[in-house]
Design an enzyme around this catalytic site. Structure first.
Site, PDB file in Angstrom:
ATOM      1  CE  LYS A  66       4.707  -0.871  -7.875  1.00 55.12           C
ATOM      2  NZ  LYS A  66       6.136  -0.155  -7.498  1.00 55.12           N
ATOM      3  CG  ASN A  87       4.735   3.595 -11.034  1.00 53.34           C
ATOM      4  OD1 ASN A  87       4.695   3.839 -12.240  1.00 53.34           O
ATOM      5  ND2 ASN A  87       5.314   4.230  -9.931  1.00 53.34           N
ATOM      6  N   PRO A 155      20.297 -15.669  -8.302  1.00 51.69           N
ATOM      7  CG  PRO A 155      22.586 -16.681  -7.952  1.00 51.69           C
ATOM      8  CD  PRO A 155      21.020 -16.956  -7.531  1.00 51.69           C
ATOM      9  CE  LYS A 157      12.905 -14.391  -8.722  1.00 52.50           C
ATOM     10  NZ  LYS A 157      12.184 -13.878  -7.416  1.00 52.50           N
ATOM     11  CE1 TYR A 221       8.273   4.375   1.252  1.00 53.71           C
ATOM     12  CE2 TYR A 221       7.140   4.778   3.276  1.00 53.71           C
ATOM     13  CZ  TYR A 221       7.179   4.383   2.150  1.00 53.71           C
ATOM     14  OH  TYR A 221       5.840   4.276   1.645  1.00 53.71           O
ATOM     15  N   GLY A 243      14.070   5.573   1.261  1.00 53.78           N
ATOM     16  CA  GLY A 243      13.304   5.588  -0.194  1.00 53.78           C
ATOM     17  C   GLY A 243      12.138   6.502  -0.086  1.00 53.78           C
TER      18      GLY A 243
HETATM   19  P1  NDP Z   1       9.694  -8.201  -4.792  1.00 52.41           P
HETATM   20  O1  NDP Z   1       9.034  -8.893  -3.928  1.00 52.41           O
HETATM   21  O2  NDP Z   1       9.273  -8.029  -6.025  1.00 52.41           O
HETATM   22  O3  NDP Z   1      11.107  -8.473  -4.693  1.00 52.41           O
HETATM   23  C1  NDP Z   1      11.954  -8.511  -3.523  1.00 52.41           C
HETATM   24  C2  NDP Z   1      13.469  -8.854  -3.936  1.00 52.41           C
HETATM   25  O4  NDP Z   1      14.086  -8.984  -2.284  1.00 52.41           O
HETATM   26  C3  NDP Z   1      13.609 -10.047  -4.722  1.00 52.41           C
HETATM   27  O5  NDP Z   1      15.005  -9.637  -5.193  1.00 52.41           O
HETATM   28  C4  NDP Z   1      13.915 -11.039  -3.399  1.00 52.41           C
HETATM   29  O6  NDP Z   1      15.244 -11.975  -3.849  1.00 52.41           O
HETATM   30  C5  NDP Z   1      14.824 -10.067  -2.418  1.00 52.41           C
HETATM   31  N1  NDP Z   1      14.872 -10.781  -0.877  1.00 52.41           N
HETATM   32  C6  NDP Z   1      13.590 -10.911  -0.284  1.00 52.41           C
HETATM   33  N2  NDP Z   1      13.853 -11.301   1.125  1.00 52.41           N
HETATM   34  C7  NDP Z   1      15.293 -10.977   0.941  1.00 52.41           C
HETATM   35  C8  NDP Z   1      16.103 -11.540   2.090  1.00 52.41           C
HETATM   36  N3  NDP Z   1      15.888 -11.902   3.363  1.00 52.41           N
HETATM   37  N4  NDP Z   1      17.257 -11.707   1.638  1.00 52.41           N
HETATM   38  C9  NDP Z   1      18.086 -11.037   0.604  1.00 52.41           C
HETATM   39  N5  NDP Z   1      17.106 -10.956  -0.513  1.00 52.41           N
HETATM   40  C10 NDP Z   1      15.829 -10.691  -0.267  1.00 52.41           C
HETATM   41  O7  NDP Z   1       9.621  -6.642  -3.940  1.00 52.41           O
HETATM   42  P2  NDP Z   1       9.823  -5.009  -4.551  1.00 52.41           P
HETATM   43  O8  NDP Z   1      10.766  -5.027  -5.768  1.00 52.41           O
HETATM   44  O9  NDP Z   1       8.422  -4.610  -5.194  1.00 52.41           O
HETATM   45  O10 NDP Z   1       9.884  -4.273  -3.201  1.00 52.41           O
HETATM   46  C11 NDP Z   1      11.510  -4.185  -3.004  1.00 52.41           C
HETATM   47  C12 NDP Z   1      11.621  -2.895  -1.822  1.00 52.41           C
HETATM   48  O11 NDP Z   1      11.593  -1.903  -2.415  1.00 52.41           O
HETATM   49  C13 NDP Z   1      10.573  -3.083  -0.639  1.00 52.41           C
HETATM   50  O12 NDP Z   1      11.163  -2.695   0.480  1.00 52.41           O
HETATM   51  C14 NDP Z   1       9.455  -1.839  -1.145  1.00 52.41           C
HETATM   52  O13 NDP Z   1       8.942  -1.285   0.002  1.00 52.41           O
HETATM   53  C15 NDP Z   1      10.794  -1.180  -1.823  1.00 52.41           C
HETATM   54  N6  NDP Z   1       9.984  -0.061  -2.590  1.00 52.41           N
HETATM   55  C16 NDP Z   1      10.231   1.246  -2.650  1.00 52.41           C
HETATM   56  C17 NDP Z   1       9.726   2.298  -3.487  1.00 52.41           C
HETATM   57  C18 NDP Z   1       9.830   3.650  -3.164  1.00 52.41           C
HETATM   58  O14 NDP Z   1       9.019   4.414  -3.857  1.00 52.41           O
HETATM   59  N7  NDP Z   1      10.537   3.985  -2.088  1.00 52.41           N
HETATM   60  C19 NDP Z   1       8.905   1.695  -4.653  1.00 52.41           C
HETATM   61  C20 NDP Z   1       8.870   0.316  -4.891  1.00 52.41           C
HETATM   62  C21 NDP Z   1       9.498  -0.526  -4.000  1.00 52.41           C
HETATM   63  P3  NDP Z   1      14.448 -13.320  -4.726  1.00 52.41           P
HETATM   64  O15 NDP Z   1      14.547 -13.099  -6.028  1.00 52.41           O
HETATM   65  O16 NDP Z   1      15.685 -14.320  -4.362  1.00 52.41           O
HETATM   66  O17 NDP Z   1      13.216 -13.817  -3.963  1.00 52.41           O
END
Ligand code: NDP
Length: 279
Positions: A66, A87, A155, A157, A221, A243
């Protein structure tokens, strides 16, 4: 020639987008093909260039491209620029590539149209500050939420997101923090935008965050309720959702951008849900 569309990702086999767009095309009688394209992790650009040079008209872009798509686009929608992620790509006049982000609109449509939630004045907690979270902040604010808190494992971010979106809508109060900052507060809507559910994990949210009547929404989902949805139910959330609706709604918005025809999403969502749960 049949109009060509595609979705880029790595991996891409799991993607439901070809099926969703195939059903949209069938429903609206549009003559188009939509294929999954596996791009090399380190070279999105060559794959995308080839696709558009060979006549492709538009594409969706999923993990991990993305940000690459944001750089690839010649022109960006304001919402994509603020989200820092693209996207949806579209070939425009003189071969210009236009980049947009339909994830946030998809989430808001799912919440309001499919789940019947009014966002006006609501207290919303957005958990996570990655790509998906960035894409949904602006549409949530524009939908009139009263208070939006963003909490993230890192935090800083979440703080960055507040800086980007601060002042977009005066009536929405924005704040950011770590898990501990959530203690003692209640929310009408809690959105899990972390990728924790992918590995069966949970963000360590405190107890008692769900206000009476609250909705817990996981962007992930699956055939079964996610770990976050199960936890939210135990914690007293009145309604839980995954989702899948967001996925279908963001696809419908992309389809509309490309074809100027808005497909009906309910039948596609029902068909996809049936397929997901029945295998
Ligand atoms: P990114 O990798 O960009 O971001 C991941 C986020 O999750 C960060 O904020 C990260 O925190 C946090 N994180 C990861 N592991 C943990 C954990 N164990 N505990 C707490 N926080 C955690 O992923 P995306 O934003 O692209 O995707 C996030 C989710 O959204 C995924 O499950 C994806 O499948 C879903 N999604 C669904 C869509 C839909 O259409 N339904 C569309 C896009 C995404 P940190 O910043 O500290 O690393």
């Amino acid at each position: 020639m049949t109009d060509q569309y595609a979705v880029f990702g790595n991996p891409i086999n799991h993607s439901k987008s070809p099926q969703i767009h195939g059903w949209f095309a069938e429903q609206t009688q549009q003559d188009l093909s939509y294929l999954p394209i596996l791009a090399p992790e380190d070279d999105f650009q060559s794959s995308a260039e080839r696709f558009f040079a060979e006549g492709g008209l538009g594409a969706n872009v999923t993990v991990p491209f993305k940000l690459d798509a944001l750089v690839f686009a010649d022109q960006l929608s304001p919402r994509a620029r603020r989200a820092g992620a693209v996207n949806t790509l579209q070939k425009g006049k003189q071969g210009m590539i236009y980049g947009d982000n339909t994830d946030g609109v998809g989430l808001v449509r799912d919440l309001t149209n499919n789940l019947g939630l009014s966002l006006q004045g609501k207290r919303v907690l957005l958990v996570g500050a990655g790509g998906a979270a960035r894409g949904v902040v602006e549409p949530l604010i524009k939908a009139g939420v009263g208070r939006l808190k963003i909490a993230n494992r890192t935090p800083e971010k979440a703080q960055q997101l507040i800086k980007i979106f601060h002042g977009l809508q005066q009536d929405s109060e924005l704040s950011a923090g770590n898990w501990r900052s959530l203690e003692g507060s209640q929310y009408d809507l809690v959105i899990n935008a972390t990728s924790a559910s992918l590995s069966g994990d949970l963000p360590p949210l405190p107890q008692g965050i769900f206000a009476p009547g609250a909705l817990a929404y996981d962007m992930m989902y699956a055939a079964e309720p996610t770990s976050f949805m199960r936890w939210a139910q135990q914690e007293g959330a009145e309604q839980v959702a995954d989702g899948l609706g967001m996925l279908v709604e963001q696809a419908a918005e992309a389809f509309f951008l490309w074809r100027e025809v808005r497909p009906a999403t309910q039948p596609v969502l029902q068909r996809l849900r049936h397929q997901l749960t029945e295998g």
